[in-house]
Design an enzyme around this catalytic site. Structure first.
Site, PDB file in Angstrom:
ATOM      1  NE  ARG A  27      -3.655  -0.029   2.534  1.00 12.44           N
ATOM      2  CZ  ARG A  27      -4.898  -0.109   2.095  1.00 12.44           C
ATOM      3  NH1 ARG A  27      -5.339  -1.254   1.603  1.00 12.44           N
ATOM      4  NH2 ARG A  27      -5.700   0.921   2.123  1.00 12.44           N
ATOM      5  CD1 TRP A  75       2.698   5.413  -2.911  1.00  9.81           C
ATOM      6  CD2 TRP A  75       1.178   7.051  -2.786  1.00  9.81           C
ATOM      7  NE1 TRP A  75       2.582   5.976  -4.154  1.00  9.81           N
ATOM      8  CE2 TRP A  75       1.661   6.987  -4.118  1.00  9.81           C
ATOM      9  CE3 TRP A  75       0.224   8.001  -2.475  1.00  9.81           C
ATOM     10  CZ2 TRP A  75       1.210   7.827  -5.131  1.00  9.81           C
ATOM     11  CZ3 TRP A  75      -0.229   8.849  -3.486  1.00  9.81           C
ATOM     12  CH2 TRP A  75       0.259   8.759  -4.790  1.00  9.81           C
ATOM     13  CG  ASN A  99      -5.110   4.741   4.256  1.00 12.34           C
ATOM     14  OD1 ASN A  99      -5.872   3.801   4.105  1.00 12.34           O
ATOM     15  ND2 ASN A  99      -4.638   5.414   3.238  1.00 12.34           N
ATOM     16  N   GLY A 100      -5.062   8.318   4.147  1.00 15.73           N
ATOM     17  CA  GLY A 100      -6.063   9.158   3.478  1.00 15.73           C
ATOM     18  C   GLY A 100      -5.486  10.528   3.194  1.00 15.73           C
ATOM     19  CD  GLU A 479      -3.561  -4.578 -18.034  1.00 17.93           C
ATOM     20  OE1 GLU A 479      -3.951  -3.399 -17.981  1.00 17.93           O
ATOM     21  OE2 GLU A 479      -3.090  -5.171 -17.047  1.00 17.93           O
ATOM     22  CE  LYS A 483      -0.260  -4.549 -15.372  1.00 11.65           C
ATOM     23  NZ  LYS A 483      -1.588  -4.612 -14.818  1.00 11.65           N
ATOM     24  CD  GLU A 486       1.709  -1.310 -13.248  1.00  7.72           C
ATOM     25  OE1 GLU A 486       1.487  -0.693 -12.208  1.00  7.72           O
ATOM     26  OE2 GLU A 486       0.860  -2.069 -13.768  1.00  7.72           O
ATOM     27  CG  HIS A 502      -3.930   9.130 -38.320  1.00 10.60           C
ATOM     28  ND1 HIS A 502      -4.327   9.748 -39.484  1.00 10.60           N
ATOM     29  CD2 HIS A 502      -4.379   7.847 -38.401  1.00 10.60           C
ATOM     30  CE1 HIS A 502      -5.006   8.891 -40.223  1.00 10.60           C
ATOM     31  NE2 HIS A 502      -5.046   7.726 -39.595  1.00 10.60           N
ATOM     32  CE  LYS A 601      -2.970  -5.261  -5.874  1.00 11.18           C
ATOM     33  NZ  LYS A 601      -2.649  -5.104  -7.301  1.00 11.18           N
TER      34      LYS A 601
HETATM   35  C1  F6R Z   1      -1.949  -1.498 -12.730  1.00  8.80           C
HETATM   36  C2  F6R Z   1      -2.872  -1.440 -11.605  1.00  8.80           C
HETATM   37  C3  F6R Z   1      -3.734  -0.244 -11.467  1.00  8.80           C
HETATM   38  C4  F6R Z   1      -5.097  -0.606 -10.878  1.00  8.80           C
HETATM   39  C5  F6R Z   1      -5.889   0.674 -10.587  1.00  8.80           C
HETATM   40  C6  F6R Z   1      -7.290   0.385 -10.084  1.00  8.80           C
HETATM   41  O1  F6R Z   1      -1.238  -2.700 -12.741  1.00  8.80           O
HETATM   42  O2  F6R Z   1      -2.918  -2.315 -10.784  1.00  8.80           O
HETATM   43  O3  F6R Z   1      -3.866   0.426 -12.674  1.00  8.80           O
HETATM   44  O4  F6R Z   1      -5.795  -1.418 -11.772  1.00  8.80           O
HETATM   45  O5  F6R Z   1      -5.204   1.429  -9.643  1.00  8.80           O
HETATM   46  O6  F6R Z   1      -7.250  -0.326  -8.881  1.00  8.80           O
HETATM   47  P1  F6R Z   1      -8.515  -1.108  -8.362  1.00  8.80           P
HETATM   48  O7  F6R Z   1      -8.776  -2.219  -9.320  1.00  8.80           O
HETATM   49  O8  F6R Z   1      -8.135  -1.595  -7.003  1.00  8.80           O
HETATM   50  O9  F6R Z   1      -9.657  -0.139  -8.353  1.00  8.80           O
END
Ligand code: F6R
Length: 606
Positions: A27, A75, A99-100, A479, A483, A486, A502, A601
């Site tokens: 997190r 974070w 957290n927030g 996607e 991936k 990141e 274009h 995350k």
């Molecule tokens: C990329 C990734 C993010 C999440 C996004 C939404 O690998 O994991 O782009 O998909 O932050 O997160 P959720 O699904 O938890 O709403």
């Protein structure tokens, strides 16, 4: 986005807090800290950077003898990652983790400064801590309640007051927080994996709840300060699911878990060969009650939404908009009574997706959430919820959660088409059979790992990689590019095959890498023309196509063959190859696969 933990009981609190923070490090990993009650006072230890820095600091000093404490993994939002901006934040009368985001912290800070309060950090959290301190008149619940009436934004707080060292207080609004129950002990955590080593029983705090924790007692107040009877839930996830189990990284483990996650999610929703959402309390009438669909999500989840859009439009001919949640919520969206709004989220806590859900609800629109985390805010607030059964996803880069979100989209589309008599039972069951075969083929896609691993050596010096695809392959390109960028920090961009010329084709020069997807038979010849356009300009192309499709070898540096499925089901296997491509590149570049820089995350701030 920041993880908080707390403990009160008989165990060594340092071990419990460190275990909890390890499980929550996904997190945020800008800094970590703990505060523990030792010798009738609170000792705070915090360190910038990864949790290991904090551990080294703690374990290199005299052993702490304490059974009460709170902890935090950060974070950074307000204030750079640094020791002084790390949590816990200490005031004259309390210690707090958060957290927030406190949105009105500047106004509050101004008032507190006028009252003589001094601030050491640049954080909103230090302001919140001092606000509660300023409102404290020997009644923690009253002070927290008063602060909640002033604070705008999102928060989960865990607090220890200097004059009540045998209790831990907590509250939440907009950020998740659970209280877990052990044997003569209580835990606080932002998420379930943090408590699995110790207990499976937990309480989900509702918006505005305040809780007072003692070793052997919980007093739970709702937002009106009414004492409530806690409702106890049992975790469905296991500790093993939340551990690496021999894999080098969580991401790799999670990629390999996809066949099981997909089957768990899909099989429970097939009755006599047909899609069924009975177990989700969604009956047939639901599927006739809309004529437009809005799919709203962020990042990878939004890419799953795009697959849903494509499927709904092509199979059901229903008009679907797929929006980024942070755009949707500020664009004054058209939400008519015949709209179904679908929210897709692994965590169920993403701030923008949650706000978009609230907006749709306030417009009177029917809302459906596709969510992985049980009891999360989005799951609780939507009218209907379909849980995906991916198990805990720890790697910051989402893999298995995406696949199961897509799988739910397929089932929803087949069910809608069946109920609306756009297809008959025979066709619906044929579709379901194809989906199950696609899931089985994920095992074959995983076998491509070594071939992909070898290819990524070509990427190591790349500064830019372009992903190309048409139709469903375009969504998978988005996607795949997300991936790869990141977790490898290589700039990647996805383009619809026909769109590159274009503008962006001016960036294609000798030795630029291109990943081209040509899994859609009806678009393959068009894609080959687009690939030739970049090859002519010197690009090195890696093609992913499906077995049995012949590609002229002058068009590529390497062609990797995916299992052969009907075009509509190819995304299920294509994404696995793209995940492996990203994973192996990240490993080869020596990046921190599971914890890419600057990311966290569960994005609980907007
Ligand atoms: C990329 C990734 C993010 C999440 C996004 C939404 O690998 O994991 O782009 O998909 O932050 O997160 P959720 O699904 O938890 O709403």
């Amino acid at each position: 986005m920041c993880g908080i933990v707390g403990y009160i009981g008989d165990k060594d609190v340092v071990d419990v807090l460190i275990d909890g923070l390890s499980a929550l490090e996904y997190r945020g990993y800008d800094s970590a800290g703990i505060s523990v009650v030792e010798d009738d006072k609170i000792t705070t230890i915090k360190a910038e950077g990864r949790l290991d820095n904090l551990k080294n600091m703690i374990y290199s000093r005299d052993k702490i003898n304490s059974q009460i404490g709170i902890g935090h993994t950060r974070w950074a939002t307000h204030g750079e990652p640094s020791d002084v901006n790390s949590h816990p934040h200490v005031t004259a009368r309390l210690t707090l983790v958060h957290n927030g985001i406190i949105e009105n912290y500047q106004e509050i800070k101004k008032i507190l400064v006028e009252k003589g309060y001094k601030f050491a950090s640049q954080t909103d959290t230090e302001v919140a801590a001092n606000l509660i301190d300023s409102l404290y008149e020997n009644d923690p619940i009253a002070a927290i309640k008063k602060a909640s009436e002033i604070i705008e934004g999102s928060y989960a707080f865990a607090i220890i007051f200097n004059d009540i060292l045998n209790k831990v207080y907590a509250t939440r609004s907009g950020s998740p927080l659970i209280v877990a129950l052990g044997d003569n002990e209580h835990f606080l955590a932002s998420d379930v994996p943090a408590i699995l080593k110790y207990t499976r029983n937990y309480i989900l705090l509702e918006e505005g709840d305040i809780v007072e924790l003692e070793k052997d007692k919980i007093t739970l107040y709702d937002k009106n300060l009414k004492i409530m009877k806690p409702q106890i839930h049992e975790a469905t996830w296991t500790l093993e699911q939340a551990e690496k189990s021999g894999y080098e990284h969580f991401m790799l483990k999670e990629i390999y878990e996809q066949p099981k996650a997909l089957l768990d999610t899909v099989e429970s929703r097939i009755i006599e060969g047909l899609p069924s959402f009975e177990r989700d309390n969604i009956d047939d009438d639901f599927f006739t009650g809309f004529n437009r669909i809005e799919i709203i999500a962020c990042g990878t989840a939004m890419h799953a939404g795009m697959i849903g859009k494509w499927l709904y439009e092509s199979v059901c001919r229903i008009n679907v908009e797929c929006s980024i949640a942070s755009e949707f919520r500020y664009k004054n969206p058209i939400l008519s009574k015949d709209t179904l709004a679908i929210f897709v989220s692994q965590s169920g806590e993403t701030a923008d997706t949650l706000a978009a859900l609230r907006l749709a609800k306030s417009a009177g629109v029917k809302t459906l959430a596709i969510v992985n985390v049980n009891g999360s805010s989005i799951a609780r607030e939507a009218d209907y919820v379909i849980y995906t059964y991916a198990g805990p996803e720890i790697s910051v880069a989402s893999t298995k959660a995406y696949s199961v979100q897509m799988a739910v989209m397929y089932l929803l589309v087949f069910k809608t088409a069946l109920v609306r008599k756009l297809i008959d039972s025979k066709k619906a069951s044929e579709f379901v059979g194809q989906l199950l075969s696609a899931i089985d083929s994920v095992n074959d896609a995983l076998l491509l790992s070594d071939e992909i691993k070898e290819y990524v050596n070509n990427f190591l010096d790349s500064s830019s990689i372009f992903f190309l695809g048409r139709g469903l392959d375009y969504y998978q390109s988005l996607e795949g590019a997300l991936k790869l960028k990141e977790i490898s920090y290589i700039h990647c961009e996805a383009y619809a095959g026909g769109e590159l010329k274009h503008g962006t084709i001016s960036l294609i020069t000798k030795d630029i890498h291109v990943v081209a997807l040509t899994t859609q038979e009806h678009l393959a010849s068009k894609m080959i023309s687009n690939i030739k356009e970049v090859v002519t300009r010197g690009a090195k192309v890696l093609i992913f196509t499906k077995k049995g499709y012949e590609v002229d070898d002058s068009a590529y540096k390497q062609c990797i063959y995916l299992p052969k499925l009907d075009d509509m089901f190819m995304p299920i296997v294509t994404v696995v190859a793209l995940q492996l491509l990203a994973y192996h590149t990240s490993v080869a570049k020596g990046c921190d696969v599971d914890k890419p820089r600057n990311l966290a995350k569960s994005v609980t701030v907007e």
